[in-house]
Design an enzyme around this catalytic site. Structure first.
Site, PDB file in Angstrom:
ATOM      1  N   LYS A 116      47.844  70.885  18.058  1.00 21.19           N
ATOM      2  CA  LYS A 116      48.455  70.586  19.351  1.00 21.19           C
ATOM      3  C   LYS A 116      49.972  70.809  19.344  1.00 21.19           C
ATOM      4  O   LYS A 116      50.570  71.091  20.373  1.00 21.19           O
ATOM      5  CB  LYS A 116      48.133  69.148  19.762  1.00 21.19           C
ATOM      6  CG  LYS A 116      46.641  68.834  19.791  1.00 21.19           C
ATOM      7  CD  LYS A 116      45.854  69.808  20.651  1.00 21.19           C
ATOM      8  CE  LYS A 116      44.374  69.465  20.722  1.00 21.19           C
ATOM      9  NZ  LYS A 116      43.624  69.773  19.511  1.00 21.19           N
ATOM     10  N   GLU A 200      55.156  63.014  23.555  1.00 26.29           N
ATOM     11  CA  GLU A 200      55.622  63.751  24.717  1.00 26.29           C
ATOM     12  C   GLU A 200      55.784  62.793  25.894  1.00 26.29           C
ATOM     13  O   GLU A 200      55.271  61.673  25.888  1.00 26.29           O
ATOM     14  CB  GLU A 200      54.640  64.863  25.092  1.00 26.29           C
ATOM     15  CG  GLU A 200      53.275  64.374  25.520  1.00 26.29           C
ATOM     16  CD  GLU A 200      52.296  65.508  25.759  1.00 26.29           C
ATOM     17  OE1 GLU A 200      52.583  66.630  25.327  1.00 26.29           O
ATOM     18  OE2 GLU A 200      51.249  65.255  26.372  1.00 26.29           O
ATOM     19  N   ASN A 235      41.883  57.012  27.692  1.00 26.36           N
ATOM     20  CA  ASN A 235      42.098  58.447  27.517  1.00 26.36           C
ATOM     21  C   ASN A 235      40.811  59.217  27.266  1.00 26.36           C
ATOM     22  O   ASN A 235      40.846  60.357  26.817  1.00 26.36           O
ATOM     23  CB  ASN A 235      43.089  58.717  26.371  1.00 26.36           C
ATOM     24  CG  ASN A 235      44.417  58.043  26.599  1.00 26.36           C
ATOM     25  OD1 ASN A 235      45.030  58.218  27.642  1.00 26.36           O
ATOM     26  ND2 ASN A 235      44.854  57.249  25.636  1.00 26.36           N
ATOM     27  N   GLU A 275      43.840  72.947  29.139  1.00 27.11           N
ATOM     28  CA  GLU A 275      43.990  71.695  29.871  1.00 27.11           C
ATOM     29  C   GLU A 275      45.416  71.530  30.397  1.00 27.11           C
ATOM     30  O   GLU A 275      46.381  71.806  29.688  1.00 27.11           O
ATOM     31  CB  GLU A 275      43.595  70.524  28.978  1.00 27.11           C
ATOM     32  CG  GLU A 275      42.187  70.690  28.415  1.00 27.11           C
ATOM     33  CD  GLU A 275      41.633  69.433  27.796  1.00 27.11           C
ATOM     34  OE1 GLU A 275      42.044  68.336  28.207  1.00 27.11           O
ATOM     35  OE2 GLU A 275      40.774  69.557  26.907  1.00 27.11           O
ATOM     36  N   GLU A 288      47.063  71.157  26.287  1.00 25.25           N
ATOM     37  CA  GLU A 288      46.492  71.657  25.051  1.00 25.25           C
ATOM     38  C   GLU A 288      45.374  72.621  25.379  1.00 25.25           C
ATOM     39  O   GLU A 288      44.911  72.693  26.525  1.00 25.25           O
ATOM     40  CB  GLU A 288      45.935  70.511  24.198  1.00 25.25           C
ATOM     41  CG  GLU A 288      44.840  69.710  24.891  1.00 25.25           C
ATOM     42  CD  GLU A 288      44.451  68.464  24.125  1.00 25.25           C
ATOM     43  OE1 GLU A 288      45.273  67.979  23.324  1.00 25.25           O
ATOM     44  OE2 GLU A 288      43.322  67.989  24.334  1.00 25.25           O
ATOM     45  N   PHE A 348      34.927  47.738  28.367  1.00 28.84           N
ATOM     46  CA  PHE A 348      34.276  48.960  27.889  1.00 28.84           C
ATOM     47  C   PHE A 348      34.109  48.993  26.370  1.00 28.84           C
ATOM     48  O   PHE A 348      34.124  50.062  25.765  1.00 28.84           O
ATOM     49  CB  PHE A 348      35.040  50.202  28.367  1.00 28.84           C
ATOM     50  CG  PHE A 348      35.175  50.286  29.852  1.00 28.84           C
ATOM     51  CD1 PHE A 348      34.139  50.759  30.629  1.00 28.84           C
ATOM     52  CD2 PHE A 348      36.336  49.861  30.487  1.00 28.84           C
ATOM     53  CE1 PHE A 348      34.253  50.818  32.016  1.00 28.84           C
ATOM     54  CE2 PHE A 348      36.456  49.914  31.871  1.00 28.84           C
ATOM     55  CZ  PHE A 348      35.405  50.397  32.635  1.00 28.84           C
TER      56      PHE A 348
END
Length: 671
Positions: A116, A200, A235, A275, A288, A348
């Protein structure tokens, strides 16, 4: 075309690849760990080879064992699916050396785009818009904090290798960076064998939109438009759709052109995904490139009419792409819901156990609407802690987005899973969410719509009426059945009151039922002296079936049914309710029954999911402050940091690193 293909994966993607291979006349070989001995993909394949223990590092990530299995069975090619070794350049090189075809990109493309950090440098060089950030390797937490300070909060800490949501953290402060850096490194190491991370800028209110690309070994690359993957939790994508309801033709064309240019820059030669993150003004930034088949590829298949697995196999065999960019046409709208073994009520958290019941909705095409299921499980199977919690993907396709959403809602209502907690009720609620229906979404959608976590909605209005009517009809049917079985009154008709009280939580609904069998009529009480019009119920349901299918007032309805003591547990449109039906006298007596109090667990730290204790951050006698880390538990490849809810003192620790825990197991006690 190859005569024999080995699938170096498990679960639904292995089954998905096997289906296409069989359609093309290709023999298939499955590999499996000891935990997957009875898995569906093993049964579906023509041959199967055991490759090691349950732990992925000793089975699905062991390149030597997989190559040996291919040689042993005479497989000419290997499809890696997604995850595991799918983006491992060393694996692709090892197959090349062994004379086995890798159904994936060439090793150079994997190395260029799979890393990445390096991929962002390449994208910037190719003049592709990228998110501001630090692209170098970060040595330690202190360096991470300094970099984050320079970029400006919030920032995203991301793993350099691999895909999915593993090893990713959003940080809003120095403390978040320090804690998130260590967790991201650890998760990246355990999932992909590479602990490098980078930082980032995190763009707030973003949309996650990706472009599917397809290339061959002759320099041809096209794109198959976009998928919107903005609805995520931790995510990890939950719902995907194609096309995006947000993009216009101009933006789609621009994103597609950049994706193709980037793919050509690395000689990309199979299916892959570029993406992007897109802001509210449709500005897009490269995130990425995923150098493999994506989990959400079915939505692209349904709107383009292409089988991406078939395209990958043909390209790997040296064929040129049979379609050009001008041939790509999008038809209708497709939605994909990921069915996870997790408890949405417990934030979750992963859930495990045996599939006591697994009955999907009706699949196929009806009136131009498609319902598709990709899964790797079957009734009686086991969901373990060793692998990803996704057990199936439910996909719908229709001429219009609203129709695809409606069909998804109906299909989720009719999807019966039992044996452990799952996210179908949550997905069913999402399908009725007005903001989602309007396409007003971002990657923060779930946390914004459910700021206090997910709680099954309380039955109200038409949903309440449906539950009451179904429960009353089942109770009435049960009474008739019992009297016939016991032959009371020597077979003569038995008269009993047709008036009942349906209890849904704290709510009580008076009903009147007429009819010995379906069709029945159910009249619901509306206040003291007023009644709603009677609803006519038709159904072929009988005891033991997990889904009540029929019509209520002419409307088609599917309600999930599970027997409980003195009643039924019903699930409909995300509402989960234990429902009991009483006579008036039973209601009077019930009011006199004592209410059992729940045990006090305020001084206990309970394990929120089945998992493995990775580390303990406290000792007995230690004072802790609210928000302080107590323990780290790993479940289904995700590390979960358990923190103190309030200030206190640890009095007793009942576990140690390496222990396997069940849900609600006591980890430690406070004074």
């Amino acid at each position: 075309m190859f005569k024999k293909l080995l699938i170096a994966n498990r679960g639904e993607i292995a089954c998905r690849i096997i289906r296409t291979a069989k359609r093309l006349g290709i023999k298939t070989v499955a590999v499996y760990s000891e935990a997957d001995r009875d898995a569906l993909h093993v049964d579906m394949a023509d041959e199967a080879v055991l490759i090691g223990p349950a732990a992925a590092a000793q089975s699905y990530l062991d390149m030597d064992k997989i190559i040996a299995a291919a040689k042993e069975t005479g497989a000419e090619a290997i499809h890696p699916g997604y995850g595991f070794l799918s983006e491992n350049a060393a694996f692709a090189k090892a197959l090349e050396k062994a004379g086995i075809v890798f159904v994936g990109p060439n090793p150079r493309a994997i190395e260029a785009m799979g890393d990445k950090i390096e991929s962002k440098k390449l994208a910037a060089k190719a003049k592709v818009s990228t998110v501001p950030g630090h692209l170098g390797v970060i040595e330690d937490a202190a360096a991470a904090v300094k970099i984050a300070d320079d970029i400006g909060y919030p920032v995203m800490i991301k793993r350099s290798a691999g895909g999915g949501g593993k090893g990713m953290r959003i940080a809003y402060s120095k403390k978040d960076v320090a804690e998130g850096f260590a967790s991201s490194q650890s998760e990246a190491k355990s999932s992909f064998g590479d602990d490098r991370v980078f930082i980032e800028k995190f763009i707030e209110e973003p949309r996650h939109i990706e472009i599917q690309v397809l290339g061959d070994k002759h320099g041809n690359v096209i794109h198959l438009a976009e998928r919107e993957c903005s609805i995520q939790r931790r995510n990890q994508k939950v719902i995907e759709e194609a096309p995006s309801p947000f993009l216009d033709a101009k933006t789609r064309e621009a994103m597609g052109a950049e994706a193709v240019a980037l793919a050509k820059a690395v000689d990309y030669d199979t299916a892959g995904t570029v993406e992007f993150i897109v802001d509210k003004d449709r500005n897009f930034y490269f995130l990425e490139m995923t150098t493999r088949l994506q989990v959400e590829h079915p939505v692209t298949e349904l709107v383009t009419g292409l089988d991406l697995v078939e395209q990958m196999l043909r390209v790997a065999d040296g064929e040129k792409l049979s379609i050009k960019q001008k041939d790509v046409k999008l038809t209708g709208s497709a939605i994909e819901s990921r069915i996870y073994a997790e408890d949405p009520v417990r934030n979750f958290m992963p859930s495990t156990g045996r599939l006591v019941r697994f009955q999907p909705p009706e699949l196929g095409i009806e009136d131009g609407v498609t319902t598709r299921l990709d899964t790797g499980v079957e009734e009686g199977g086991e969901i373990s802690v060793y692998y990803d919690p996704m057990i199936a993907k439910l996909i719908t396709h229709a001429p219009k987005r609203a129709e695809a959403i409606e069909q998804m809602g109906r299909a989720l209502d009719a999807f019966a899973i039992d044996g452990f907690r799952h996210n179908i009720p949550f997905l069913a609620v999402l399908m009725r969410n007005e903001r989602w229906r309007k396409g007003d979404i971002s990657t923060k959608f779930i946390e914004e719509e459910f700021p206090d976590g997910f709680h099954p909605p309380v039955p109200r209005g038409r949903v309440r009426d449906v539950l009451a009517a179904v429960a009353a009809s089942i109770d009435y049917l049960s009474n008739n059945r019992r009297r016939m079985i016991t032959q009371q009154m020597h077979g003569e008709p038995v008269r009993f009151s047709d008036i009942r009280v349906v209890e849904l939580g704290a709510d009580h609904v008076r009903v009147r039922v007429a009819g010995r069998d379906y069709p029945m009529t159910v009249t619901l009480g509306r206040g003291r002296d007023r009644r709603a019009p009677a609803d006519r119920l038709t159904s072929s349901w009988w005891f033991g079936e997990p889904v009540w299918r029929g019509t209520i007032g002419g409307e088609e309805v599917a309600v999930q049914v599970r027997s409980i003591v003195n009643g039924v547990h019903l699930t409909y449109q995300g509402v989960e309710a234990p429902v009991r039906v009483f006579t008036d006298r039973e209601v009077e007596l019930l009011a006199l029954m004592p209410i059992k109090e729940k045990p006090d667990t305020s001084k206990l730290l309970l394990c929120p999911m089945p998992g493995l204790v990775m580390s303990l951050a406290v000792e007995e006698g230690q004072e802790v402050a609210a928000g302080e880390t107590l323990c780290v538990v790993e479940a289904m490849k995700m590390e979960n940091v358990l923190k103190a809810e309030r200030d206190g003192t640890v009095s007793k620790i009942l576990v140690k690193p390496g222990d396997s825990l069940n849900v609600d197991a006591v980890i430690l006690e406070f004074e």
